[in-house]
Design a protein around this motif. Structure first.
Motif, PDB file in Angstrom:
ATOM      1  N   TYR A 273      -3.272 -38.382  21.433  1.00 25.98           N
ATOM      2  CA  TYR A 273      -3.464 -39.818  21.563  1.00 25.98           C
ATOM      3  C   TYR A 273      -2.092 -40.474  21.410  1.00 25.98           C
ATOM      4  CZ  TYR A 273      -8.314 -38.558  20.779  1.00 25.98           C
ATOM      5  OH  TYR A 273      -9.558 -38.001  20.879  1.00 25.98           O
ATOM      6  N   GLU A 274      -1.383 -40.623  22.530  1.00 27.21           N
ATOM      7  CA  GLU A 274      -0.015 -41.142  22.471  1.00 27.21           C
ATOM      8  C   GLU A 274       0.030 -42.660  22.335  1.00 27.21           C
ATOM      9  OE1 GLU A 274       2.852 -38.162  24.818  1.00 27.21           O
ATOM     10  OE2 GLU A 274       1.446 -39.258  26.087  1.00 27.21           O
ATOM     11  N   ARG A 275      -0.743 -43.334  23.127  1.00 26.79           N
ATOM     12  CA  ARG A 275      -0.663 -44.794  23.171  1.00 26.79           C
ATOM     13  C   ARG A 275      -0.963 -45.441  21.815  1.00 26.79           C
ATOM     14  NH1 ARG A 275      -4.228 -47.274  27.606  1.00 26.79           N
ATOM     15  NH2 ARG A 275      -5.801 -47.019  26.027  1.00 26.79           N
TER      16      ARG A 275
ATOM     17  N   ARG B  91       9.618 -37.937  18.592  1.00 23.70           N
ATOM     18  CA  ARG B  91       8.730 -37.273  19.548  1.00 23.70           C
ATOM     19  C   ARG B  91       7.394 -36.955  18.878  1.00 23.70           C
ATOM     20  NH1 ARG B  91       7.865 -31.811  20.848  1.00 23.70           N
ATOM     21  NH2 ARG B  91       9.366 -31.223  19.278  1.00 23.70           N
ATOM     22  N   LEU B  92       6.310 -37.406  19.502  1.00 23.33           N
ATOM     23  CA  LEU B  92       4.965 -37.103  19.025  1.00 23.33           C
ATOM     24  C   LEU B  92       4.659 -35.636  19.321  1.00 23.33           C
ATOM     25  CD1 LEU B  92       2.389 -38.448  17.793  1.00 23.33           C
ATOM     26  CD2 LEU B  92       1.593 -38.719  20.133  1.00 23.33           C
ATOM     27  N   ILE B  93       4.305 -34.880  18.286  1.00 30.50           N
ATOM     28  CA  ILE B  93       4.026 -33.459  18.447  1.00 30.50           C
ATOM     29  C   ILE B  93       2.525 -33.191  18.491  1.00 30.50           C
ATOM     30  CG2 ILE B  93       4.287 -31.170  17.388  1.00 30.50           C
ATOM     31  CD1 ILE B  93       6.952 -32.237  16.213  1.00 30.50           C
ATOM     32  N   TRP B  94       1.769 -33.864  17.641  1.00 34.61           N
ATOM     33  CA  TRP B  94       0.326 -33.639  17.557  1.00 34.61           C
ATOM     34  C   TRP B  94      -0.369 -34.936  17.158  1.00 34.61           C
ATOM     35  CZ3 TRP B  94      -2.634 -34.508  13.218  1.00 34.61           C
ATOM     36  CH2 TRP B  94      -3.960 -34.053  13.264  1.00 34.61           C
TER      37      TRP B  94
ATOM     38  N   PHE C  13      -4.777 -39.699  13.517  1.00 31.76           N
ATOM     39  CA  PHE C  13      -3.777 -38.988  12.733  1.00 31.76           C
ATOM     40  C   PHE C  13      -2.760 -38.399  13.700  1.00 31.76           C
ATOM     41  CE2 PHE C  13      -7.942 -37.986  10.590  1.00 31.76           C
ATOM     42  CZ  PHE C  13      -7.838 -38.975   9.623  1.00 31.76           C
ATOM     43  N   ALA C  14      -1.509 -38.297  13.247  1.00 30.01           N
ATOM     44  CA  ALA C  14      -0.471 -37.705  14.099  1.00 30.01           C
ATOM     45  C   ALA C  14       0.659 -37.170  13.236  1.00 30.01           C
ATOM     46  CB  ALA C  14       0.075 -38.752  15.067  1.00 30.01           C
ATOM     47  N   TYR C  15       1.439 -36.288  13.836  1.00 27.82           N
ATOM     48  CA  TYR C  15       2.746 -35.998  13.256  1.00 27.82           C
ATOM     49  C   TYR C  15       3.759 -35.902  14.376  1.00 27.82           C
ATOM     50  CZ  TYR C  15       2.330 -30.872  14.012  1.00 27.82           C
ATOM     51  OH  TYR C  15       2.206 -29.621  14.551  1.00 27.82           O
ATOM     52  N   THR C  16       4.956 -36.315  14.030  1.00 23.55           N
ATOM     53  CA  THR C  16       6.067 -36.323  14.968  1.00 23.55           C
ATOM     54  C   THR C  16       7.110 -35.334  14.452  1.00 23.55           C
ATOM     55  OG1 THR C  16       7.357 -38.040  13.842  1.00 23.55           O
ATOM     56  CG2 THR C  16       5.633 -38.792  15.362  1.00 23.55           C
ATOM     57  N   ASP C  17       8.265 -35.348  15.062  1.00 20.98           N
ATOM     58  CA  ASP C  17       9.341 -34.496  14.565  1.00 20.98           C
ATOM     59  C   ASP C  17       9.975 -35.067  13.296  1.00 20.98           C
ATOM     60  OD1 ASP C  17      10.338 -36.643  15.977  1.00 20.98           O
ATOM     61  OD2 ASP C  17      11.857 -35.501  17.056  1.00 20.98           O
ATOM     62  N   LYS C  18       9.501 -36.258  12.838  1.00 18.24           N
ATOM     63  CA  LYS C  18      10.074 -36.892  11.650  1.00 18.24           C
ATOM     64  C   LYS C  18       9.069 -37.191  10.535  1.00 18.24           C
ATOM     65  CE  LYS C  18      13.436 -39.275  14.504  1.00 18.24           C
ATOM     66  NZ  LYS C  18      14.731 -38.830  14.162  1.00 18.24           N
TER      67      LYS C  18
ATOM     68  N   LYS D  17       0.246 -45.615   7.868  1.00 20.09           N
ATOM     69  CA  LYS D  17       0.860 -45.032   6.683  1.00 20.09           C
ATOM     70  C   LYS D  17       1.678 -43.845   7.158  1.00 20.09           C
ATOM     71  CE  LYS D  17      -0.085 -43.380   2.094  1.00 20.09           C
ATOM     72  NZ  LYS D  17      -1.095 -43.181   1.069  1.00 20.09           N
ATOM     73  N   SER D  18       2.927 -43.754   6.721  1.00 19.50           N
ATOM     74  CA  SER D  18       3.810 -42.670   7.143  1.00 19.50           C
ATOM     75  C   SER D  18       4.256 -41.848   5.946  1.00 19.50           C
ATOM     76  CB  SER D  18       5.063 -43.229   7.830  1.00 19.50           C
ATOM     77  OG  SER D  18       4.722 -43.849   9.023  1.00 19.50           O
ATOM     78  N   ILE D  19       4.379 -40.556   6.175  1.00 19.30           N
ATOM     79  CA  ILE D  19       4.899 -39.642   5.176  1.00 19.30           C
ATOM     80  C   ILE D  19       6.019 -38.864   5.847  1.00 19.30           C
ATOM     81  CG2 ILE D  19       4.354 -37.753   3.595  1.00 19.30           C
ATOM     82  CD1 ILE D  19       1.312 -38.615   4.234  1.00 19.30           C
ATOM     83  N   ALA D  20       7.231 -39.059   5.378  1.00 20.11           N
ATOM     84  CA  ALA D  20       8.380 -38.362   5.968  1.00 20.11           C
ATOM     85  C   ALA D  20       8.208 -36.859   5.778  1.00 20.11           C
ATOM     86  CB  ALA D  20       9.675 -38.831   5.321  1.00 20.11           C
ATOM     87  N   LEU D  21       8.508 -36.085   6.831  1.00 20.15           N
ATOM     88  CA  LEU D  21       8.334 -34.632   6.756  1.00 20.15           C
ATOM     89  C   LEU D  21       9.153 -34.015   5.627  1.00 20.15           C
ATOM     90  CD1 LEU D  21       8.253 -33.540  10.515  1.00 20.15           C
ATOM     91  CD2 LEU D  21       6.339 -33.844   8.942  1.00 20.15           C
ATOM     92  N   ASP D  22      10.357 -34.537   5.383  1.00 18.89           N
ATOM     93  CA  ASP D  22      11.180 -33.954   4.326  1.00 18.89           C
ATOM     94  C   ASP D  22      10.697 -34.325   2.925  1.00 18.89           C
ATOM     95  OD1 ASP D  22      11.966 -36.598   4.429  1.00 18.89           O
ATOM     96  OD2 ASP D  22      14.094 -36.179   4.688  1.00 18.89           O
ATOM     97  N   SER D  23       9.723 -35.260   2.818  1.00 21.07           N
ATOM     98  CA  SER D  23       9.176 -35.603   1.505  1.00 21.07           C
ATOM     99  C   SER D  23       7.847 -34.903   1.221  1.00 21.07           C
ATOM    100  CB  SER D  23       8.988 -37.121   1.388  1.00 21.07           C
ATOM    101  OG  SER D  23       7.893 -37.539   2.179  1.00 21.07           O
ATOM    102  N   ILE D  24       7.363 -34.118   2.170  1.00 18.53           N
ATOM    103  CA  ILE D  24       6.101 -33.396   1.955  1.00 18.53           C
ATOM    104  C   ILE D  24       6.365 -32.225   1.024  1.00 18.53           C
ATOM    105  CG2 ILE D  24       4.313 -31.984   3.025  1.00 18.53           C
ATOM    106  CD1 ILE D  24       4.512 -33.771   5.492  1.00 18.53           C
ATOM    107  N   THR D  25       5.680 -32.243  -0.113  1.00 20.70           N
ATOM    108  CA  THR D  25       5.845 -31.167  -1.089  1.00 20.70           C
ATOM    109  C   THR D  25       4.639 -30.244  -1.112  1.00 20.70           C
ATOM    110  OG1 THR D  25       4.972 -32.617  -2.815  1.00 20.70           O
ATOM    111  CG2 THR D  25       7.371 -32.515  -2.568  1.00 20.70           C
ATOM    112  N   ASP D  26       3.461 -30.778  -0.836  1.00 15.12           N
ATOM    113  CA  ASP D  26       2.238 -29.985  -0.895  1.00 15.12           C
ATOM    114  C   ASP D  26       1.361 -30.289   0.307  1.00 15.12           C
ATOM    115  OD1 ASP D  26       2.736 -28.962  -3.562  1.00 15.12           O
ATOM    116  OD2 ASP D  26       2.260 -30.985  -4.267  1.00 15.12           O
TER     117      ASP D  26
END
Length: 181
Positions: A12-14, A25-28, A101-106, A120-129
């Motif tokens: 679901y890009e739009r 870039r939208l990955i999923w 729901f989505a995740y990008t390269d960031k 709501k965004s969660i930065a990939l580098d801040s994901i701990t669990d």
């Protein structure tokens, strides 16, 4: 709805164009299964219906023995579990069209809202669990949930769990593996 096939899954890009940066870039992306989304409100709805049936029985049993100016407001307040249960189901029905729901390269993005769109965004580098949960109902539909960076707020007995949950999604183990990379 802009649907694009990605590895056999719908994208679901739009729905995310408003907040994606030019170098992102939208990955999923996916949305929750509607049944799973509505089942979130089922426990309170059932309690509310049972509570309402009991209260209606009380009203019928009391009949005209109590003054209406007393029993009317009292029962409206006393039936609050019914109003909350029904109101929550209405909220879930109205919000479903905006939940993605989505995740990008960031980052991981959770989109929701009833009258407006909230992100709501969660930065990939801040994901701990990251945790994968598949309850029996999700399992029967080949779905699952991801819990990302759950934490507790409050102290002592007043602590409560705060979760970022991607629920009712297809291929939860594949999404989990890709997010862990």
């Amino acid at each position: 709805m802009a649907l694009v096939e990605y590895g056999g899954a719908k994208m679901y890009e739009r729905e995310f164009y408003d907040i994606l940066s030019s170098n992102e870039r939208l990955i999923w992306s996916d949305r929750p299964n509607k049944t799973i989304h509505l089942l979130k409100g089922l426990p309170m709805f059932v309690i509310g219906i049972i509570w309402g049936i009991i209260d209606i029985g009380i009203i019928l049993a009391i009949g005209g023995s109590a003054p209406l100016f007393f029993i009317g407001p009292f029962m409206i307040l006393h039936m609050m579990p019914l109003w909350i249960g029904v109101g929550n189901m209405i909220r879930l029905l109205l919000s479903y069209e905006n939940v993605y729901f989505a995740y990008t390269d960031k980052r991981v993005i959770i989109r929701s809202g009833i009258w407006g769109i909230d992100y709501k965004s969660i930065a990939l580098d801040s994901i701990t669990d990251i945790e994968v949960n598949v309850n029996p109902i999700e399992n029967s539909r080949n779905l699952g949930s991801l819990i990302i960076n759950d934490s507790y707020i409050g102290h002592g007995d007043n602590r409560r769990r705060v979760m970022n949950k991607l629920y009712g999604i297809s291929n939860p183990y594949e999404v989990y593996k890709n997010l862990k990379k």
